[in-house]
Design a protein around this motif. Structure first.
Motif, PDB file in Angstrom:
ATOM      1  N   THR A  42       0.999  -1.206  -0.063  1.00 29.89           N
ATOM      2  CA  THR A  42       0.024   0.039   0.076  1.00 29.89           C
ATOM      3  C   THR A  42       0.831   1.153  -0.130  1.00 29.89           C
ATOM      4  O   THR A  42       2.168   1.228   0.052  1.00 29.89           O
ATOM      5  CB  THR A  42      -0.883   0.042   1.192  1.00 29.89           C
ATOM      6  N   ASN A  43       0.308   2.327   0.166  1.00 34.12           N
ATOM      7  CA  ASN A  43       0.893   3.666   0.204  1.00 34.12           C
ATOM      8  C   ASN A  43       0.104   4.401   1.386  1.00 34.12           C
ATOM      9  O   ASN A  43      -1.009   4.844   0.890  1.00 34.12           O
ATOM     10  CB  ASN A  43       0.896   4.573  -1.123  1.00 34.12           C
ATOM     11  N   ALA A  44       0.593   4.407   2.419  1.00 38.11           N
ATOM     12  CA  ALA A  44      -0.148   4.718   3.552  1.00 38.11           C
ATOM     13  C   ALA A  44      -0.239   6.330   3.870  1.00 38.11           C
ATOM     14  O   ALA A  44       0.101   6.920   4.862  1.00 38.11           O
ATOM     15  CB  ALA A  44       0.410   4.033   4.930  1.00 38.11           C
ATOM     16  N   VAL A 104      -3.540  -3.246  -1.545  1.00 36.58           N
ATOM     17  CA  VAL A 104      -4.985  -2.597  -1.054  1.00 36.58           C
ATOM     18  C   VAL A 104      -4.748  -1.028  -0.664  1.00 36.58           C
ATOM     19  O   VAL A 104      -4.004  -0.686   0.174  1.00 36.58           O
ATOM     20  CB  VAL A 104      -5.374  -3.447   0.165  1.00 36.58           C
ATOM     21  N   ALA A 105      -4.993  -0.309  -1.671  1.00 35.90           N
ATOM     22  CA  ALA A 105      -4.692   1.075  -1.537  1.00 35.90           C
ATOM     23  C   ALA A 105      -5.538   1.991  -2.177  1.00 35.90           C
ATOM     24  O   ALA A 105      -5.081   3.043  -2.619  1.00 35.90           O
ATOM     25  CB  ALA A 105      -3.321   1.080  -2.371  1.00 35.90           C
ATOM     26  N   GLY A 106      -6.841   1.962  -1.725  1.00 32.19           N
ATOM     27  CA  GLY A 106      -7.836   2.740  -2.570  1.00 32.19           C
ATOM     28  C   GLY A 106      -7.608   2.870  -4.053  1.00 32.19           C
ATOM     29  O   GLY A 106      -7.766   4.019  -4.520  1.00 32.19           O
ATOM     30  N   MET A 107      -7.123   1.774  -4.782  1.00 35.65           N
ATOM     31  CA  MET A 107      -6.626   1.824  -5.975  1.00 35.65           C
ATOM     32  C   MET A 107      -7.961   1.760  -6.944  1.00 35.65           C
ATOM     33  O   MET A 107      -8.663   0.998  -7.165  1.00 35.65           O
ATOM     34  CB  MET A 107      -5.681   0.802  -6.349  1.00 35.65           C
ATOM     35  N   THR A 108      -7.980   2.780  -7.850  1.00 37.86           N
ATOM     36  CA  THR A 108      -9.173   2.823  -8.646  1.00 37.86           C
ATOM     37  C   THR A 108      -8.695   1.807 -10.052  1.00 37.86           C
ATOM     38  O   THR A 108      -7.604   1.694 -10.500  1.00 37.86           O
ATOM     39  CB  THR A 108      -9.145   4.181  -9.407  1.00 37.86           C
ATOM     40  N   VAL A 109      -9.899   1.027 -10.138  1.00 36.53           N
ATOM     41  CA  VAL A 109      -9.812   0.203 -11.495  1.00 36.53           C
ATOM     42  C   VAL A 109      -9.716   1.079 -12.722  1.00 36.53           C
ATOM     43  O   VAL A 109     -10.541   1.661 -13.096  1.00 36.53           O
ATOM     44  CB  VAL A 109     -10.975  -0.770 -11.643  1.00 36.53           C
ATOM     45  N   ASP A 112      -5.710   0.478 -18.096  1.00 39.73           N
ATOM     46  CA  ASP A 112      -4.375   0.377 -18.087  1.00 39.73           C
ATOM     47  C   ASP A 112      -3.998  -0.536 -16.866  1.00 39.73           C
ATOM     48  O   ASP A 112      -3.006  -1.354 -17.480  1.00 39.73           O
ATOM     49  CB  ASP A 112      -3.961   1.864 -17.730  1.00 39.73           C
ATOM     50  N   ARG A 113      -4.069  -0.381 -15.789  1.00 37.29           N
ATOM     51  CA  ARG A 113      -3.907  -1.342 -14.780  1.00 37.29           C
ATOM     52  C   ARG A 113      -4.138  -2.440 -14.818  1.00 37.29           C
ATOM     53  O   ARG A 113      -3.705  -3.592 -14.388  1.00 37.29           O
ATOM     54  CB  ARG A 113      -4.524  -0.670 -13.480  1.00 37.29           C
ATOM     55  N   GLN A 114      -5.302  -2.907 -15.517  1.00 38.86           N
ATOM     56  CA  GLN A 114      -5.982  -4.026 -15.669  1.00 38.86           C
ATOM     57  C   GLN A 114      -5.164  -4.885 -16.691  1.00 38.86           C
ATOM     58  O   GLN A 114      -5.572  -6.074 -16.870  1.00 38.86           O
ATOM     59  CB  GLN A 114      -7.460  -4.005 -16.248  1.00 38.86           C
ATOM     60  N   GLY A 155       1.332   9.290 -10.197  1.00 37.02           N
ATOM     61  CA  GLY A 155       0.736   7.773 -10.546  1.00 37.02           C
ATOM     62  C   GLY A 155      -0.701   7.740 -10.065  1.00 37.02           C
ATOM     63  O   GLY A 155      -1.414   6.569 -10.288  1.00 37.02           O
ATOM     64  N   TYR A 156      -1.334   8.800  -9.307  1.00 38.84           N
ATOM     65  CA  TYR A 156      -2.615   8.643  -9.012  1.00 38.84           C
ATOM     66  C   TYR A 156      -3.756   8.995 -10.105  1.00 38.84           C
ATOM     67  O   TYR A 156      -3.090   9.488 -11.165  1.00 38.84           O
ATOM     68  CB  TYR A 156      -2.959   9.788  -7.975  1.00 38.84           C
ATOM     69  N   THR A 157      -4.451   8.531 -10.199  1.00 37.07           N
ATOM     70  CA  THR A 157      -5.591   8.654 -11.211  1.00 37.07           C
ATOM     71  C   THR A 157      -5.900  10.216 -11.530  1.00 37.07           C
ATOM     72  O   THR A 157      -5.915  10.919 -12.637  1.00 37.07           O
ATOM     73  CB  THR A 157      -7.089   8.150 -11.086  1.00 37.07           C
ATOM     74  N   VAL A 196      -7.114  15.486  -5.885  1.00 38.64           N
ATOM     75  CA  VAL A 196      -6.885  14.052  -5.503  1.00 38.64           C
ATOM     76  C   VAL A 196      -8.173  13.563  -5.153  1.00 38.64           C
ATOM     77  O   VAL A 196      -9.457  14.234  -5.209  1.00 38.64           O
ATOM     78  CB  VAL A 196      -6.098  14.447  -4.145  1.00 38.64           C
ATOM     79  N   ASP A 197      -8.443  12.203  -4.898  1.00 42.17           N
ATOM     80  CA  ASP A 197      -9.710  11.452  -4.517  1.00 42.17           C
ATOM     81  C   ASP A 197     -10.489  12.175  -3.728  1.00 42.17           C
ATOM     82  O   ASP A 197      -9.943  12.674  -2.402  1.00 42.17           O
ATOM     83  CB  ASP A 197      -9.354  10.008  -4.003  1.00 42.17           C
ATOM     84  N   SER A 198     -11.646  11.842  -3.616  1.00 42.14           N
ATOM     85  CA  SER A 198     -12.619  12.571  -2.772  1.00 42.14           C
ATOM     86  C   SER A 198     -12.589  12.538  -1.185  1.00 42.14           C
ATOM     87  O   SER A 198     -12.682  13.497  -0.480  1.00 42.14           O
ATOM     88  CB  SER A 198     -14.059  12.455  -3.060  1.00 42.14           C
TER      89      SER A 198
HETATM   90  N1  ARG Z   1      -7.605   6.264  -6.250  1.00 36.34           N
HETATM   91  C1  ARG Z   1      -6.514   6.798  -6.645  1.00 36.34           C
HETATM   92  C2  ARG Z   1      -5.808   5.915  -7.646  1.00 36.34           C
HETATM   93  O1  ARG Z   1      -6.133   4.800  -7.872  1.00 36.34           O
HETATM   94  C3  ARG Z   1      -5.523   7.217  -5.683  1.00 36.34           C
HETATM   95  C4  ARG Z   1      -5.266   5.992  -4.728  1.00 36.34           C
HETATM   96  C5  ARG Z   1      -4.024   6.448  -3.837  1.00 36.34           C
HETATM   97  N2  ARG Z   1      -3.953   5.250  -2.793  1.00 36.34           N
HETATM   98  C6  ARG Z   1      -2.902   5.416  -1.872  1.00 36.34           C
HETATM   99  N3  ARG Z   1      -2.955   4.524  -1.119  1.00 36.34           N
HETATM  100  N4  ARG Z   1      -2.015   6.434  -1.737  1.00 36.34           N
HETATM  101  O2  ARG Z   1      -4.712   6.330  -8.707  1.00 36.34           O
END
Ligand code: ARG
Length: 265
Positions: A42-44, A104-109, A112-114, A155-157, A196-198
């Motif tokens: 993750t990236n905390a 597990v990092a709030g990662m958006t699908v 590209d990542r798929q 690298g964030y969306t 940045v994410d909401s």
């Molecule tokens: N949802 C965004 C993405 O997927 C940002 C996620 C950042 N997550 C984090 N753990 N720093 O690009």
């Protein structure tokens, strides 16, 4: 096959088997512990999903919605959760090369990542926001950003959206590894906005006396999911099972409430 050859084949096979048996019994402690652990990358720097805290953290020094979910997945798997905290940009590679079992990092699908990893079912929906100074009136919608100084995290969306969709000129974009750093730059006036994410944007805005502006027409919904190595269906199915249980029992929602109202560090 003549007798002699047969005999040596049998002996050879026996030798291979005994080596295999020995290897099985005598596997190094490192290998044994590795299999007892489920490694989450993750990236905390992303409250309320993952952050570090000294205030009664859930796992090691980490806490947050994702940490709670990952802990459940590990428990369901009979394993202990370990967390590798790294830069967000390298997470997809860490999963695809097997450095970590799952991100597990709030990662958006994203499509590209798929191409590099498999995603679980989604567990959260977010969007982007613009974090600006409290007295800022010049930024009301995403298109206002085009002549402003904008911060994004590498690298964030949000980085892709600002760069590719909104076409903010490169010279006006500042990229950082941590949202926290560019948020400081909004505070001290070096940047007009951070995209940045909401949930994170709102949490950081609140904490720093800034405001978070939404633009649902420009910023689409983003679905968060857990990434695993391509083809790791065993882990993927188990993750989906736990996510389903946690959604049905209302646990995911409860976590969101708990961590959204929590004062994170
Ligand atoms: N949802 C965004 C993405 O997927 C940002 C996620 C950042 N997550 C984090 N753990 N720093 O690009």
């Amino acid at each position: 096959m003549n007798k002699k050859l047969f005999k040596s084949v049998v002996l050879g096979a026996a030798a291979v088997m005994s080596v295999a048996v020995l290897a099985g019994c005598g596997s190094s402690p490192a290998e044994q512990t590795a299999s007892n652990k489920l490694v989450m990358g993750t990236n905390a720097q992303f409250p309320p999903f993952e952050f570090t805290t000294t205030n009664n953290p859930l796992v090691e020094t980490f806490d947050g919605i994702d940490v709670a979910i990952a802990k459940k997945i590990a428990e369901d798997n009979g394993k202990e959760l370990t967390i590798v905290d790294q830069e967000f940009e390298g997470l997809v590679a860490a999963v695809s090369t097997g450095k970590v079992d799952m991100a597990v990092a709030g990662m958006t699908v994203t499509p590209d990542r798929q191409q590099s990893v498999d995603f679980s079912d989604t567990y959260y929906t977010a969007t982007q926001v613009m974090v600006v100074a409290p007295d800022n009136t010049s930024i009301q919608k995403a298109s206002d950003l085009v002549d402003k100084k904008v911060g994004v995290v590498l690298g964030y969306t949000g980085d892709n959206i600002v760069t590719d969709d909104l076409q903010v000129p490169e010279a006006n974009i500042q990229r950082a590894n941590r949202a926290l750093d560019i948020i400081q730059d909004v505070k001290n006036g070096k940047l007009d906005a951070v995209v940045v994410d909401s949930y994170t944007g709102k949490a950081l805005a609140e904490k720093n006396g800034l405001k978070a502006i939404e633009d649902p027409e420009a910023f689409e919904a983003e679905e968060y999911a857990i990434a695993v190595k391509k083809g790791n269906t065993e882990l993927l199915e188990q993750i989906n099972k736990v996510l389903k249980e946690m959604k049905e029992s209302g646990e995911i929602e409860q976590l969101a409430e708990k961590y959204n109202t929590m004062d994170v560090e």
